[in-house]
Motif scaffolding. Structure first.
Motif, short mmCIF file in Angstrom:
data_model
loop_
_atom_site.label_atom_id
_atom_site.label_comp_id
_atom_site.label_asym_id
_atom_site.label_seq_id
_atom_site.Cartn_x
_atom_site.Cartn_y
_atom_site.Cartn_z
N SER A 164 0.82 -1.21 0.00
CA SER A 164 0.00 0.00 0.00
C SER A 164 0.85 1.26 0.00
O SER A 164 1.89 1.32 0.67
CB SER A 164 -0.90 -0.01 1.25
OG SER A 164 -1.53 1.24 1.45
N TYR A 165 0.39 2.26 -0.75
CA TYR A 165 1.05 3.57 -0.71
C TYR A 165 -0.01 4.64 -0.51
O TYR A 165 -1.04 4.66 -1.20
CB TYR A 165 1.83 3.86 -2.00
CG TYR A 165 2.30 5.31 -2.02
CD1 TYR A 165 3.32 5.72 -1.17
CD2 TYR A 165 1.66 6.27 -2.81
CE1 TYR A 165 3.71 7.05 -1.12
CE2 TYR A 165 2.05 7.59 -2.76
CZ TYR A 165 3.07 7.98 -1.92
OH TYR A 165 3.45 9.30 -1.86
N GLU A 166 0.25 5.55 0.42
CA GLU A 166 -0.65 6.67 0.71
C GLU A 166 0.14 7.95 0.89
O GLU A 166 1.02 8.02 1.75
CB GLU A 166 -1.46 6.40 1.97
CG GLU A 166 -2.74 5.61 1.77
CD GLU A 166 -3.85 6.42 1.11
OE1 GLU A 166 -3.65 7.63 0.90
OE2 GLU A 166 -4.91 5.84 0.84
N PRO A 167 -0.15 8.99 0.08
CA PRO A 167 0.56 10.26 0.23
C PRO A 167 -0.13 11.24 1.18
O PRO A 167 0.49 12.22 1.60
CB PRO A 167 0.55 10.81 -1.19
CG PRO A 167 -0.72 10.30 -1.77
CD PRO A 167 -0.94 8.94 -1.16
N LEU A 216 1.36 -7.16 5.04
CA LEU A 216 1.00 -5.79 4.68
C LEU A 216 2.22 -4.89 4.79
O LEU A 216 2.83 -4.78 5.85
CB LEU A 216 -0.11 -5.26 5.60
CG LEU A 216 -0.46 -3.77 5.45
CD1 LEU A 216 -0.96 -3.45 4.05
CD2 LEU A 216 -1.49 -3.35 6.51
N VAL A 217 2.60 -4.28 3.68
CA VAL A 217 3.68 -3.30 3.67
C VAL A 217 3.06 -1.96 3.28
O VAL A 217 2.56 -1.79 2.17
CB VAL A 217 4.79 -3.67 2.67
CG1 VAL A 217 5.92 -2.65 2.76
CG2 VAL A 217 5.32 -5.08 2.94
N ALA A 218 3.03 -1.04 4.22
CA ALA A 218 2.38 0.25 4.01
C ALA A 218 3.42 1.37 3.99
O ALA A 218 4.11 1.61 4.97
CB ALA A 218 1.37 0.51 5.13
N VAL A 219 3.53 2.03 2.85
CA VAL A 219 4.42 3.18 2.71
C VAL A 219 3.57 4.44 2.72
O VAL A 219 2.56 4.52 2.01
CB VAL A 219 5.24 3.09 1.40
CG1 VAL A 219 6.05 4.37 1.20
CG2 VAL A 219 6.15 1.87 1.43
N MET A 220 3.96 5.41 3.54
CA MET A 220 3.22 6.66 3.64
C MET A 220 4.17 7.85 3.52
O MET A 220 5.34 7.75 3.88
CB MET A 220 2.49 6.75 4.99
CG MET A 220 1.33 5.80 5.17
SD MET A 220 0.73 5.82 6.88
CE MET A 220 1.74 4.52 7.58
#
Length: 268
Positions: free
Chosen positions: A102-105, A153-157
């Protein structure tokens, strides 16, 4: 809001299950009677893991002699009230995923949001849906993380997520503490792209890449609705973008240290 309040999808699932049991049919028997649909799909609808198509509801109404109630529920409650993240194929893909990237800016990813944070985000989304129902749907999605075999789950923010005042000081403090708690799990990795990076490709918008047995897919969010991407070339492009974004992020340890530092800024 009472914690036992059902979402529209849960209400539809309950009515389908009741009608089937009243008719004395098993899930396999119902699937055989309506044809074109598998018993596994019936099971997924009854457990809120899949939103049925109108044709499915119509066939069930006919076989179960429900007078069209399932079709009306689907049209009036689910189709008009479900948030976009639950529509189409993504709900099933997410539930079957072995890995989610997941990527969220701008905001904390939905799977990692606290109830208060989710409520604040949804209330200000500008979308004409019932806020309580959307919050419940989002929390329901998070159940995949409590499964016996949850996805990796790998979450990059973006670092800006840690400083954007969503819901106020208390909500932000609790949300960041929740991120730290979740990051203690071996199957959840949280990484932050620091502000010092400046402009980078991820600012174009959020997305998720899912890996599951037999395939891959991506979910791209936008202001109107989410799009599920399944074409090999397009998914490959999203995976390449993901790799580039993760390359801009701090290590897991450095990211958690940055989150801890941000928490102190929200404690009053």
């Amino acid at each position: 809001m009472p914690r036992d309040r059902m979402t529209a999808l849960q209400f539809l699932a309950r009515e389908l299950r009741r009608a089937r049991e009243t008719a004395g049919m098993s899930q396999a028997e119902l699937a055989a009677a309506i044809t074109c649909y598998s018993s596994s799909l019936v099971a997924m609808v009854e457990t809120c893991r899949r939103i049925p198509k109108p044709d499915f509801a119509e066939r069930c109404d006919q076989v179960l002699s429900t007078g069209g109630i399932l079709s009306r529920l689907l049209e009036d409650l689910v189709s008009s009230g479900m948030p976009s993240e639950w529509q189409g194929k993504w709900l099933d893909i997410e539930a079957r995923a072995t890995s989610l990237y997941s990527y969220e800016p701008l905001i904390v990813p939905g799977l990692l949001q606290t109830e208060a944070y989710a409520r604040a985000v949804i209330a200000m989304s500008g979308r004409r849906f019932d806020v309580d129902e959307q919050v419940e749907a989002r929390l329901e999605r998070q159940r995949i993380l409590a499964a016996d075999m949850p996805p990796m789950l790998v979450a990059v923010m973006d670092e800006g997520v840690l400083h954007r005042p969503v819901g106020g000081t208390e909500v932000m403090s609790d949300q960041l503490m929740h991120l730290l708690d979740m990051a203690e799990r071996h199957d959840i990795v949280i990484q932050i792209v620091p502000l010092a990076v400046g402009a980078y490709a991820g600012l174009a918008g959020p997305f998720v890449v899912a890996e599951f047995e037999g395939g891959e897919a991506a979910y791209i969010d936008n202001a109107l609705a989410g799009d599920v991407v399944e074409r090999y070339e397009e998914v490959l492009l999203m995976k390449r973008l993901w790799a580039a974004l993760r390359g801009e992020a701090l290590s897991r340890k450095q990211s958690l240290e940055l989150i801890e530092k941000a928490v102190s800024g929200w404690v009053r």
